[in-house]
Motif scaffolding. Structure first.
Motif, PDB file in Angstrom:
ATOM      1  N   HIS A  79       0.857  -1.178   0.000  1.00 30.78           N
ATOM      2  CA  HIS A  79       0.000   0.000   0.000  1.00 30.78           C
ATOM      3  C   HIS A  79       0.890   1.224   0.000  1.00 30.78           C
ATOM      4  N   ARG A  80       0.577   2.196  -0.838  1.00 33.02           N
ATOM      5  CA  ARG A  80       1.479   3.341  -1.017  1.00 33.02           C
ATOM      6  C   ARG A  80       1.033   4.642  -0.345  1.00 33.02           C
ATOM      7  N   HIS A  81      -0.262   4.895  -0.218  1.00 32.01           N
ATOM      8  CA  HIS A  81      -0.719   6.193   0.318  1.00 32.01           C
ATOM      9  C   HIS A  81      -1.796   5.992   1.365  1.00 32.01           C
TER      10      HIS A  81
ATOM     11  N   LEU B 121       2.014   4.799   2.987  1.00 28.50           N
ATOM     12  CA  LEU B 121       2.904   3.665   2.798  1.00 28.50           C
ATOM     13  C   LEU B 121       2.745   2.724   3.990  1.00 28.50           C
ATOM     14  N   ILE B 122       2.487   1.446   3.704  1.00 27.63           N
ATOM     15  CA  ILE B 122       2.361   0.442   4.763  1.00 27.63           C
ATOM     16  C   ILE B 122       3.476  -0.577   4.572  1.00 27.63           C
TER      17      ILE B 122
ATOM     18  N   LYS C 110      -6.462  -1.063  10.995  1.00 30.65           N
ATOM     19  CA  LYS C 110      -7.613  -0.260  10.556  1.00 30.65           C
ATOM     20  C   LYS C 110      -7.593   1.121  11.231  1.00 30.65           C
TER      21      LYS C 110
ATOM     22  N   LYS D 202      -4.754   3.228   9.723  1.00 32.24           N
ATOM     23  CA  LYS D 202      -5.148   3.740   8.407  1.00 32.24           C
ATOM     24  C   LYS D 202      -6.093   4.931   8.552  1.00 32.24           C
TER      25      LYS D 202
ATOM     26  N   ASN E  67      -1.962  10.637   3.597  1.00 32.39           N
ATOM     27  CA  ASN E  67      -1.327   9.988   2.446  1.00 32.39           C
ATOM     28  C   ASN E  67       0.194   9.937   2.529  1.00 32.39           C
TER      29      ASN E  67
ATOM     30  N   ILE F 228      -5.104  -8.903   4.194  1.00 37.40           N
ATOM     31  CA  ILE F 228      -5.105  -7.848   3.175  1.00 37.40           C
ATOM     32  C   ILE F 228      -6.014  -8.255   2.046  1.00 37.40           C
TER      33      ILE F 228
END
Length: 121
Positions: free
Chosen positions: A1-3, A5-6, A95, A98, A103, A121
């Motif tokens: 995940h980029r925005h 970043l995970i 969760k 997030k 971002n 995921i």
């Protein structure tokens, strides 16, 4: 995940966390969110001393008998000025991270191979 970043990392001892924190320092991000769960037999003081004070922490635990209780982890982390909330499940912790992230932030999930293994995921 980029925005945001995970990053999931199975670092779970002093050397691994040291290297992971070096990578966090050179990874471009605005704010750090750490989803953290550790098993009972680790050198907790040595590990927790390596984490940055300026971050949001989401204390959790893997669903195994060896897991350190998330509430106990939070209490121990307070001695190192690491502040955050407790989540009984890693996916609930992720969760929440997030929901609180922008971002440009970095969400880091670490502390146990078992914890990372439970991410859905």
């Amino acid at each position: 995940h980029r925005h945001p970043l995970i990053v999931m990392d199975v670092a779970h001892n002093e050397d691994g966390i040291k290297m992971l924190m070096e990578q966090v320092e050179v990874t471009e991000h605005n704010h750090l969110h750490v989803v953290l769960g550790i098993v009972k037999d680790k050198e907790l003081d040595k590990i927790l001393s390596l984490f940055p004070k300026i971050a949001n922490y989401y204390f959790t635990q893997a669903n195994i008998p060896r897991a350190l209780d998330a509430r106990a982890l939070r209490e121990k982390a307070k001695h190192f000025e690491l502040e955050g909330e407790v989540y009984p499940d890693v996916n609930d912790a992720l969760k929440a991270a997030k929901a609180k992230s922008l971002n440009e932030d970095l969400i880091l999930i670490c502390g146990s191979v078992f914890l990372v293994g439970e991410i859905a995921i």
